[in-house]
Scaffold this motif. Sequence first.
Motif, PDB file in Angstrom:
ATOM      1  N   GLY A 169      -1.555 -15.331  -6.436  1.00  0.00           N
ATOM      2  CA  GLY A 169      -0.673 -15.636  -5.251  1.00  0.00           C
ATOM      3  C   GLY A 169       0.679 -16.464  -5.929  1.00  0.00           C
ATOM      4  N   THR A 170       2.172 -16.133  -5.447  1.00  0.00           N
ATOM      5  CA  THR A 170       3.383 -16.806  -6.114  1.00  0.00           C
ATOM      6  C   THR A 170       3.913 -17.378  -4.215  1.00  0.00           C
ATOM      7  OG1 THR A 170       4.967 -15.136  -6.074  1.00  0.00           O
ATOM      8  CG2 THR A 170       3.382 -15.755  -7.984  1.00  0.00           C
ATOM      9  N   ALA A 171       4.759 -18.712  -4.702  1.00  0.00           N
ATOM     10  CA  ALA A 171       4.884 -19.286  -3.658  1.00  0.00           C
ATOM     11  C   ALA A 171       5.491 -20.723  -3.941  1.00  0.00           C
ATOM     12  CB  ALA A 171       3.759 -20.092  -3.167  1.00  0.00           C
ATOM     13  N   LEU A 172       6.637 -20.732  -2.556  1.00  0.00           N
ATOM     14  CA  LEU A 172       7.863 -21.590  -3.086  1.00  0.00           C
ATOM     15  C   LEU A 172       7.756 -22.744  -1.923  1.00  0.00           C
ATOM     16  CD1 LEU A 172      10.463 -19.846  -3.245  1.00  0.00           C
ATOM     17  CD2 LEU A 172      10.018 -20.546  -5.897  1.00  0.00           C
ATOM     18  N   SER A 173       7.675 -24.289  -2.680  1.00  0.00           N
ATOM     19  CA  SER A 173       7.658 -25.307  -1.748  1.00  0.00           C
ATOM     20  C   SER A 173       8.370 -26.191  -1.930  1.00  0.00           C
ATOM     21  CB  SER A 173       6.537 -26.329  -2.117  1.00  0.00           C
ATOM     22  OG  SER A 173       6.183 -27.158  -1.156  1.00  0.00           O
ATOM     23  N   PRO A 174       9.003 -26.701  -0.479  1.00  0.00           N
ATOM     24  CA  PRO A 174      10.528 -27.598  -0.179  1.00  0.00           C
ATOM     25  C   PRO A 174      10.215 -28.497  -1.394  1.00  0.00           C
ATOM     26  CG  PRO A 174       8.574 -27.794   1.856  1.00  0.00           C
ATOM     27  CD  PRO A 174       8.329 -26.498   1.051  1.00  0.00           C
ATOM     28  N   GLU A 175       8.085 -29.316  -1.743  1.00  0.00           N
ATOM     29  CA  GLU A 175       9.015 -30.340  -2.361  1.00  0.00           C
ATOM     30  C   GLU A 175       9.143 -30.402  -3.709  1.00  0.00           C
ATOM     31  OE1 GLU A 175       4.872 -33.280  -2.389  1.00  0.00           O
ATOM     32  OE2 GLU A 175       4.110 -31.327  -2.355  1.00  0.00           O
ATOM     33  N   PHE A 176       9.513 -28.771  -4.198  1.00  0.00           N
ATOM     34  CA  PHE A 176       9.357 -28.116  -5.545  1.00  0.00           C
ATOM     35  C   PHE A 176      10.764 -27.847  -5.496  1.00  0.00           C
ATOM     36  CE2 PHE A 176       4.983 -29.742  -5.214  1.00  0.00           C
ATOM     37  CZ  PHE A 176       4.837 -30.786  -6.228  1.00  0.00           C
ATOM     38  N   VAL A 177      11.934 -28.295  -5.297  1.00  0.00           N
ATOM     39  CA  VAL A 177      13.003 -27.631  -5.205  1.00  0.00           C
ATOM     40  C   VAL A 177      13.514 -27.450  -6.701  1.00  0.00           C
ATOM     41  CG1 VAL A 177      15.534 -26.946  -4.494  1.00  0.00           C
ATOM     42  CG2 VAL A 177      13.342 -27.762  -2.909  1.00  0.00           C
ATOM     43  N   TYR A 178      13.850 -28.583  -7.139  1.00  0.00           N
ATOM     44  CA  TYR A 178      14.299 -28.639  -8.117  1.00  0.00           C
ATOM     45  C   TYR A 178      13.021 -29.086  -8.782  1.00  0.00           C
ATOM     46  CZ  TYR A 178      16.657 -30.836 -12.139  1.00  0.00           C
ATOM     47  OH  TYR A 178      17.520 -30.645 -12.945  1.00  0.00           O
ATOM     48  N   THR A 179      12.185 -28.244 -10.475  1.00  0.00           N
ATOM     49  CA  THR A 179      10.794 -28.553 -10.843  1.00  0.00           C
ATOM     50  C   THR A 179      10.984 -28.948 -11.936  1.00  0.00           C
ATOM     51  OG1 THR A 179      10.185 -26.886  -9.138  1.00  0.00           O
ATOM     52  CG2 THR A 179       8.674 -27.658 -11.154  1.00  0.00           C
ATOM     53  N   ILE A 180      10.703 -30.352 -11.724  1.00  0.00           N
ATOM     54  CA  ILE A 180      10.695 -30.694 -13.471  1.00  0.00           C
ATOM     55  C   ILE A 180       9.220 -31.501 -13.923  1.00  0.00           C
ATOM     56  CG2 ILE A 180      11.849 -33.011 -12.328  1.00  0.00           C
ATOM     57  CD1 ILE A 180      13.669 -32.878 -15.379  1.00  0.00           C
ATOM     58  N   GLY A 181       8.924 -31.595 -14.869  1.00  0.00           N
ATOM     59  CA  GLY A 181       7.994 -31.684 -15.633  1.00  0.00           C
ATOM     60  C   GLY A 181       7.893 -33.541 -16.210  1.00  0.00           C
ATOM     61  N   PRO A 182       6.279 -34.379 -15.756  1.00  0.00           N
ATOM     62  CA  PRO A 182       6.579 -35.571 -16.368  1.00  0.00           C
ATOM     63  C   PRO A 182       7.112 -35.854 -17.751  1.00  0.00           C
ATOM     64  CG  PRO A 182       4.352 -33.954 -16.656  1.00  0.00           C
ATOM     65  CD  PRO A 182       5.285 -33.380 -16.181  1.00  0.00           C
ATOM     66  N   PHE A 347      19.073 -21.536  -8.984  1.00  0.00           N
ATOM     67  CA  PHE A 347      18.169 -23.051  -9.860  1.00  0.00           C
ATOM     68  C   PHE A 347      17.425 -23.883  -9.402  1.00  0.00           C
ATOM     69  CE2 PHE A 347      20.363 -27.294 -11.597  1.00  0.00           C
ATOM     70  CZ  PHE A 347      19.135 -26.662 -12.792  1.00  0.00           C
ATOM     71  N   PHE A 348      18.188 -23.944  -8.104  1.00  0.00           N
ATOM     72  CA  PHE A 348      17.270 -24.952  -7.383  1.00  0.00           C
ATOM     73  C   PHE A 348      16.394 -24.735  -6.848  1.00  0.00           C
ATOM     74  CE2 PHE A 348      21.375 -27.813  -7.328  1.00  0.00           C
ATOM     75  CZ  PHE A 348      20.311 -28.939  -8.014  1.00  0.00           C
ATOM     76  N   ASN A 349      15.459 -23.437  -6.784  1.00  0.00           N
ATOM     77  CA  ASN A 349      14.123 -22.807  -6.307  1.00  0.00           C
ATOM     78  C   ASN A 349      14.142 -22.277  -4.920  1.00  0.00           C
ATOM     79  OD1 ASN A 349      13.638 -22.345  -8.796  1.00  0.00           O
ATOM     80  ND2 ASN A 349      12.041 -24.440  -9.411  1.00  0.00           N
ATOM     81  N   PHE A 350      15.603 -22.044  -3.948  1.00  0.00           N
ATOM     82  CA  PHE A 350      15.624 -22.200  -2.971  1.00  0.00           C
ATOM     83  C   PHE A 350      14.741 -20.188  -2.168  1.00  0.00           C
ATOM     84  CE2 PHE A 350      19.131 -25.433  -2.428  1.00  0.00           C
ATOM     85  CZ  PHE A 350      17.978 -26.093  -1.350  1.00  0.00           C
ATOM     86  N   PRO A 351      14.620 -20.657  -1.515  1.00  0.00           N
ATOM     87  CA  PRO A 351      13.216 -18.946  -1.048  1.00  0.00           C
ATOM     88  C   PRO A 351      14.444 -18.524   0.001  1.00  0.00           C
ATOM     89  CG  PRO A 351      12.593 -20.538   0.907  1.00  0.00           C
ATOM     90  CD  PRO A 351      13.790 -20.925  -0.304  1.00  0.00           C
ATOM     91  N   PHE A 352      15.739 -18.796   0.539  1.00  0.00           N
ATOM     92  CA  PHE A 352      16.753 -18.420   1.247  1.00  0.00           C
ATOM     93  C   PHE A 352      18.171 -19.394   0.823  1.00  0.00           C
ATOM     94  CE2 PHE A 352      14.534 -20.785   4.319  1.00  0.00           C
ATOM     95  CZ  PHE A 352      15.319 -21.837   4.107  1.00  0.00           C
ATOM     96  N   VAL A 353      19.304 -18.399   1.255  1.00  0.00           N
ATOM     97  CA  VAL A 353      20.276 -19.249   1.242  1.00  0.00           C
ATOM     98  C   VAL A 353      21.332 -18.920   2.569  1.00  0.00           C
ATOM     99  CG1 VAL A 353      22.531 -19.816   0.209  1.00  0.00           C
ATOM    100  CG2 VAL A 353      20.399 -19.210  -1.570  1.00  0.00           C
ATOM    101  N   ILE A 354      21.131 -20.445   3.177  1.00  0.00           N
ATOM    102  CA  ILE A 354      22.471 -20.018   4.345  1.00  0.00           C
ATOM    103  C   ILE A 354      23.454 -20.348   3.796  1.00  0.00           C
ATOM    104  CG2 ILE A 354      23.168 -21.161   7.001  1.00  0.00           C
ATOM    105  CD1 ILE A 354      19.988 -21.806   6.679  1.00  0.00           C
ATOM    106  N   PHE A 355      24.649 -19.040   3.593  1.00  0.00           N
ATOM    107  CA  PHE A 355      25.695 -19.041   3.466  1.00  0.00           C
ATOM    108  C   PHE A 355      27.082 -18.884   4.295  1.00  0.00           C
ATOM    109  CE2 PHE A 355      29.881 -17.702   1.991  1.00  0.00           C
ATOM    110  CZ  PHE A 355      30.468 -18.655   0.928  1.00  0.00           C
TER     111      PHE A 355
END
Length: 787
Positions: A169-182, A347-355
């Motif tokens: 499976g694939t998923a998105l998480s509110p913890e990783f809206v901006y996913t940057i490595g160490p 860019f920020f990996n949101f699953p949806f946009v409230i415009f």
Amino acid sequence: MQAIDKKLLRDFKRLWIQAVAIALVLACGVAILLTSVGMYTALSETRTAYYERNRFADVFVHATRAPLSLLSEITRIDGVLSVEARVAGYAILDIPEQTKIAVGRILSYPENADPVLNVPLLVQGRFPDPVVTGEVVVNAPFAQANGFQLGDRFSANLKGQKRELTIVGTALSPEFVYTIGPGALMPDNVSFGIIWMSERAAAAAFDMEGAFNDVAIALAVGTSAEPVMDALDDLLEPYGGLGAYDRTTHQSDAFLDAEINQLKGMAAILPPIFFGISGFLVSMVMSRIIALERSEIGLLKAIGYSKTEVCLHYLMLAGLIAVVGVILGWIAGTALARTTALQYAEFFNFPFVIFRVSYWVYAAAGLAGLATTCLGAAQAALKAAKLAPAIAMQPPAPPRFKRSLIDEAMVSLRLTQPTIMILRSLLRWPLRSFLTSLGLALAVASVIASIFINDALDEIVDLAFYQTNRQDAMLIFDEDLPEATLEDIRKLPGVLQAESQQFHTAVLRHGHRSKRLAVEARRPGTDLSRVLDAEGQPIAAPPGGILLSERLARQLNVQSGDTIDAEFLSGRRGTYPLIVTGLVEQHFGLGAYMDLEFLNALFRQAPRISTANMTLDDRYTAALHREIKEIPGITGIIEMNENRRSFEETVDRNVTVMNSIYIAIAVLITIGVTYNAARIQLSERARELASLRILGFDRGEVSYILVGEMMLIALMAQPVGWLIGAWIANAMTNAFTSDLYAIPLVLKPDTFALGSLVVLCAAFASAMIVRRRLDRLNLVAVMKTRE
């Protein structure tokens, strides 16, 4: 419809070119206001909704290894609403058909229920079966960047054991809206991914049966995070707790919050400039209209129209211009805000946009545009209302001029008659010339304020990637290792040079102020990762002291020579007084630097390292990555060239779009100011210029008077535009600065030259358009008009 209403429509039709020029400038202000506020509200509301729906935690803390029995004590802390304990760690990934390694952030997924906090949103497939240890869910951007499909497999080095993992499976998480490595500066979805595996499998992989090393906490409404974090630190200290932190220092949310604050700053700085210019243009045009329509104003009053009706008539003419500009701005701003919001969401990996731009924003933008144009026209409209019918029916008294020392100087310089006419016009109407020059100066300023970012980013890249971080790669370890490990690293394929570096999480305190960050320790004379002083020379932290970045020093309110308390949350825990021995400039993060030997002595430990900085032979890159994939204890490798390339590509793409928009806006401002000013000059001096033609002046000489005056005003505007542009650029750097990064104020001669070139070319083109009307003047008809 009354006669005065028909006159209003006829006047607007007659002045439609000038009205459109003003309306376009006004539309720029409305569009920027809607775009910045629209993006701000879209990101803010989307973040709020996403966090609420997927229960993003309020407080976070990492530990070395804590027993699950400790959760009951954490739950009993006042203000704690819910707790989510997890197993977390990093792993080196071996992706098929990919030479370079990738890094995965491993997170456990509960077996018997859904997560309480930081709930992953399933995009495709299903979550791992707790019985099958090799099943994982990866974050959607990582899967997309690597072309993964459900059922694809890759390998991971989990604590020295290589395991094959299957994507279910694939998923998105509110913890990783901006996913940057160490250690990375920009997101790299090809080389860094989030991996959820079953709780049982993750615990076995990281030796965490009956324990956890990561916990997230949600707080009750109205609860302060500080007491909860203090209680958490006390509970987890025996188990290697690294210090609790809240959302403000959570990496993903901090980047998102910095971007939202930038949009707020843009909404506060730029739109007022365009509203002010449009008001100035309306004032110019309305003043000239009223001067030319004195007799019409007298007739209107003579047939019974009141002062209020006459005043409202001219205010309504300005209002029509405002309506056109506001409507154009609404359309352009809505489209631009929606497009940009979607780009931000991706860019920020949101699953949806409230415009949803609220109606009050449209109303505020419209009222601001209407108010500025009406204020610009107010003085002229009141002047028209005060004219008595008998006086209005008469031509205005001609202005009185007298010979001055300046006239004597112009004669002594033997200037040509057209040049003298240009200079006299500027001197006899200085306010009008100044206001026209100010409008063009603001156009210059808008170009400078947009393109200075190019030079600022060039300095950031030079300082971050060529001056301070000169290594080709950083090898990051799972835990601190003996410094002797460097000898083994130097034997890896392609490694030419290796230097040690150590990081420790600490809370720096000075008085009531504190800041949580990673303290870096280096040996004196290191060549690959350096700290530079104000003159750009390498500087080392002396034993017993600490170097701070200037932004960190301002936040702690300290200067060189002051003493701060450093509470280390890793290594040999404790609080130590340190003398601030110097301040350094730094664009990324908040830096604090110590001597490596002194830190080892402070912790009473043998020399240890957290990372190894390396220079590499490019010919052996593939062999190096193959060998690193098999070495346990390595969290990842950060290739600085790839980091720099990703940073430059992202920035260049965004800056190119931004510069194009602002240069187009500057051209619109210039056209609006120059065209209207030249049209007014032509209408005022038509009889004078026609007289010159009759007296024998050719078209070039007469055109020189009109075009030359406008270009002289444009030249006078350049120094003022440079100063205003520098001020706006400084305001933007202050507004865009955050804990994560700072934009330096870099203003080069090329920036000022380009701003002037754009505005001067647009001004000349606009003046030449008006000059064509001069060629079509009917000399007989012009000479018959009343003064």
